[in-house]
Scaffold this active site. Sequence first.
Site, PDB file in Angstrom:
ATOM      1  N   HIS A 132      92.738 -87.354  53.665  1.00 35.20           N
ATOM      2  CA  HIS A 132      91.345 -87.602  54.017  1.00 35.20           C
ATOM      3  C   HIS A 132      91.187 -89.069  54.416  1.00 35.20           C
ATOM      4  O   HIS A 132      91.997 -89.927  54.022  1.00 35.20           O
ATOM      5  CB  HIS A 132      90.433 -87.286  52.825  1.00 35.20           C
ATOM      6  CG  HIS A 132      90.129 -85.830  52.681  1.00 35.20           C
ATOM      7  ND1 HIS A 132      90.160 -85.172  51.472  1.00 35.20           N
ATOM      8  CD2 HIS A 132      89.781 -84.893  53.614  1.00 35.20           C
ATOM      9  CE1 HIS A 132      89.838 -83.907  51.656  1.00 35.20           C
ATOM     10  NE2 HIS A 132      89.611 -83.712  52.945  1.00 35.20           N
ATOM     11  N   THR A 142      97.594 -83.874  60.923  1.00 38.00           N
ATOM     12  CA  THR A 142      96.342 -83.767  61.666  1.00 38.00           C
ATOM     13  C   THR A 142      96.130 -85.054  62.457  1.00 38.00           C
ATOM     14  O   THR A 142      96.781 -86.072  62.208  1.00 38.00           O
ATOM     15  CB  THR A 142      95.174 -83.520  60.703  1.00 38.00           C
ATOM     16  OG1 THR A 142      95.235 -84.486  59.642  1.00 38.00           O
ATOM     17  CG2 THR A 142      95.240 -82.121  60.113  1.00 38.00           C
ATOM     18  N   ASP A 156      93.462 -78.120  59.436  1.00 36.74           N
ATOM     19  CA  ASP A 156      93.941 -77.569  58.165  1.00 36.74           C
ATOM     20  C   ASP A 156      94.319 -76.098  58.327  1.00 36.74           C
ATOM     21  O   ASP A 156      95.313 -75.627  57.761  1.00 36.74           O
ATOM     22  CB  ASP A 156      92.864 -77.710  57.083  1.00 36.74           C
ATOM     23  CG  ASP A 156      92.439 -79.155  56.880  1.00 36.74           C
ATOM     24  OD1 ASP A 156      93.303 -80.048  57.016  1.00 36.74           O
ATOM     25  OD2 ASP A 156      91.246 -79.385  56.601  1.00 36.74           O
ATOM     26  N   THR A 158      93.998 -87.702  62.945  1.00 29.96           N
ATOM     27  CA  THR A 158      93.767 -89.050  62.427  1.00 29.96           C
ATOM     28  C   THR A 158      94.945 -89.531  61.594  1.00 29.96           C
ATOM     29  O   THR A 158      95.395 -90.678  61.719  1.00 29.96           O
ATOM     30  CB  THR A 158      92.478 -89.088  61.582  1.00 29.96           C
ATOM     31  OG1 THR A 158      91.385 -88.613  62.369  1.00 29.96           O
ATOM     32  CG2 THR A 158      92.180 -90.499  61.113  1.00 29.96           C
ATOM     33  N   SER A 214      92.128 -82.565  64.096  1.00 34.30           N
ATOM     34  CA  SER A 214      91.607 -83.066  62.830  1.00 34.30           C
ATOM     35  C   SER A 214      91.161 -81.898  61.957  1.00 34.30           C
ATOM     36  O   SER A 214      90.802 -80.824  62.467  1.00 34.30           O
ATOM     37  CB  SER A 214      90.429 -84.007  63.077  1.00 34.30           C
ATOM     38  OG  SER A 214      90.860 -85.189  63.728  1.00 34.30           O
ATOM     39  N   GLY A 215      91.164 -82.139  60.638  1.00 36.86           N
ATOM     40  CA  GLY A 215      90.839 -81.070  59.698  1.00 36.86           C
ATOM     41  C   GLY A 215      89.552 -80.325  59.996  1.00 36.86           C
ATOM     42  O   GLY A 215      89.547 -79.085  60.073  1.00 36.86           O
TER      43      GLY A 215
END
Length: 278
Positions: A162, A188, A215, A190, A209-210
């Site tokens: 994160h 991912t 994810d 970032t 990205s997630g």
Amino acid sequence: MEVKGSRHPTAKEVGEVTWVHPAADHFDGPGLDMLAPHLDRHEFSTGSVIIEQGGDANSLFFLLSGECAVLDGERRIASLGPGSVFGEGAFRGDPSRNAEIRALTDAVICELSIATVEEMVQSEPELFHRLLALTEAVCDIHRAERQASGEDPVRYVAILAHDGRLEELVSFAREHHSVLTCFPLVATATSARVLRSEADLDLAEQVLSGPFGGDQAIGAMVATGKVEAVIFLRDPVDSHTDSPDIEALGRLCDLHRVPFASNTSTAEAVILHLATGG
């Protein structure tokens, strides 16, 4: 069948073999002197089964002379000649043999049991570390051969975090750079950007990205057997729009028995798993 009972080989007998890389890189003259007393020498006649597929994995083998076949059932998948090292799965924790080794000619083989190696940890640490480096190198070569033949699909290590834990991810990646670079990595968007720019890691794959489905994309890779381990440094405090996807990713890892680390302490355990072959 074994045609002559075991005895310890001499260092000269072991040293006369032209060892196939990587064995030659890890055992010079003094190393062979240390190793020889721990080996059991066996002679096998043509057609003898040296390793039974599905049998217990509890020894490493060095082929001094002769030719052997590696069989999956009755399908021949590889050949071994003098100087070959095989049975390395015993050192990475494999409970059973995944292939049969059969003598194509009369063969002389030296055996090193796992029980003997475990005793070396305290009594002969230098020899133990040489053997560990040797088996890791043999594992890498055999894995690459299987992947090149299409028999062993590439398995990625997913590494991501994160936003609030990206700095921690970079520090972790720098610390364990030597292990991580041995595996194809996926992240991912970032996480991939900061790992490339700040941790000097090359990534084999990058997903969105997630919150945009990244994810889920990694979860799909887990479900199809393409992931060796997941390191996801999660933020346990702030709320995230992709929380349901992260929970689903964790469930998939549990279902498919893929190691999943969500903080640096558990990630250290995953790194150890990767470094030792599981």
